[in-house]
Scaffold this motif. Structure first.
Motif, short mmCIF file in Angstrom:
data_model
loop_
_atom_site.label_atom_id
_atom_site.label_comp_id
_atom_site.label_asym_id
_atom_site.label_seq_id
_atom_site.Cartn_x
_atom_site.Cartn_y
_atom_site.Cartn_z
N GLY A 58 0.83 -1.21 0.00
CA GLY A 58 0.00 0.00 0.00
C GLY A 58 0.85 1.25 0.00
N SER A 59 1.90 1.26 0.80
CA SER A 59 2.80 2.42 0.86
C SER A 59 3.45 2.68 -0.50
CB SER A 59 3.89 2.22 1.92
OG SER A 59 3.32 2.21 3.20
N GLN A 89 -6.43 7.75 9.16
CA GLN A 89 -5.68 8.99 8.99
C GLN A 89 -4.21 8.86 9.38
OE1 GLN A 89 -8.06 11.92 11.04
NE2 GLN A 89 -9.21 12.39 9.18
N ASN A 90 -3.91 8.13 10.43
CA ASN A 90 -2.51 7.97 10.84
C ASN A 90 -1.68 7.27 9.77
OD1 ASN A 90 -2.88 9.28 13.27
ND2 ASN A 90 -3.28 7.39 14.40
N TYR A 91 -2.30 6.37 9.03
CA TYR A 91 -1.60 5.70 7.92
C TYR A 91 -1.13 6.73 6.90
CZ TYR A 91 -0.73 2.79 3.84
OH TYR A 91 -0.15 2.19 2.74
N TYR A 92 -1.99 7.67 6.56
CA TYR A 92 -1.66 8.65 5.52
C TYR A 92 -0.77 9.78 6.04
CZ TYR A 92 -4.88 6.13 2.56
OH TYR A 92 -5.49 5.14 1.82
N ASP A 93 -0.63 9.94 7.34
CA ASP A 93 0.29 10.94 7.91
C ASP A 93 1.71 10.75 7.38
OD1 ASP A 93 -1.48 12.38 9.49
OD2 ASP A 93 -1.07 11.22 11.31
N ARG A 94 2.12 9.51 7.19
CA ARG A 94 3.50 9.23 6.76
C ARG A 94 3.83 9.77 5.37
NH1 ARG A 94 3.06 2.77 6.55
NH2 ARG A 94 1.46 3.21 8.06
N PHE A 95 2.79 10.15 4.63
CA PHE A 95 2.99 10.70 3.29
C PHE A 95 2.85 12.22 3.28
CE2 PHE A 95 1.11 6.44 2.95
CZ PHE A 95 2.18 5.78 2.36
N GLN A 96 2.97 12.83 4.46
CA GLN A 96 2.86 14.28 4.64
C GLN A 96 1.49 14.83 4.19
OE1 GLN A 96 6.09 13.03 3.36
NE2 GLN A 96 6.36 12.95 5.57
N MET A 97 0.47 14.02 4.32
CA MET A 97 -0.88 14.50 4.05
C MET A 97 -1.40 15.19 5.31
SD MET A 97 -2.68 11.47 1.89
CE MET A 97 -2.17 11.12 0.23
#
Length: 134
Positions: free
Chosen positions: A83-84, A109-117
């Motif tokens: 997914g990443s 949301q925490n999953y997408y935090d790693r992509f600077q979203m």
């Protein structure tokens, strides 16, 4: 495993098991249709089985805005970075677009935090009678 955005490499027979937990999921035919009709779509293919094991789609005007409606990885392939990698490929593909939006449940949301979203508020309509496609 390989990643591709060439939807000519993907057939209906390669798609199975997605949309886990959806009461009415799209058929493989509808899933292939939505993938091919997207502005961009990346798929992860298990080269041993020749099956699609993950995908991400984007819709866009190609100028200022894009929306990422779907990221799906089969349950047995989750937590392996697939997914990443799909998100990274899509964000790279859209890197010249001003706004890239993605709407997800709060627990994701925490999953997408790693992509600077950035977290944002949004509004939506869901026509559940068409959840499997019309």
């Amino acid at each position: 495993m390989r990643y591709t955005k060439n939807m000519d490499e993907v057939s209906e027979g390669m798609i199975e098991g997605f949309f886990v937990g959806w009461p009415k999921s799209p058929s493989p035919q509808k899933q292939l249709e939505l993938m091919k009709n997207s502005y961009r779509c990346y798929v992860a293919i298990d080269e041993k089985t020749d099956k699609v094991i993950g995908f991400i789609t984007a819709i866009s005007d190609g100028v200022l805005s894009a929306y990422i409606p779907l990221l799906e990885v089969l349950p047995e392939y989750q937590d392996k970075g697939i997914g990443s990698e799909l998100v990274k490929l899509m964000l790279s593909e859209l890197d010249r677009i001003y706004m890239i939006d993605l709407l997800c449940d709060q627990q994701l949301q925490n999953y997408y935090d790693r992509f600077q979203m950035m977290k944002a508020h949004g509004m939506m309509v869901r026509n559940y009678s068409f959840q499997g496609g019309k």
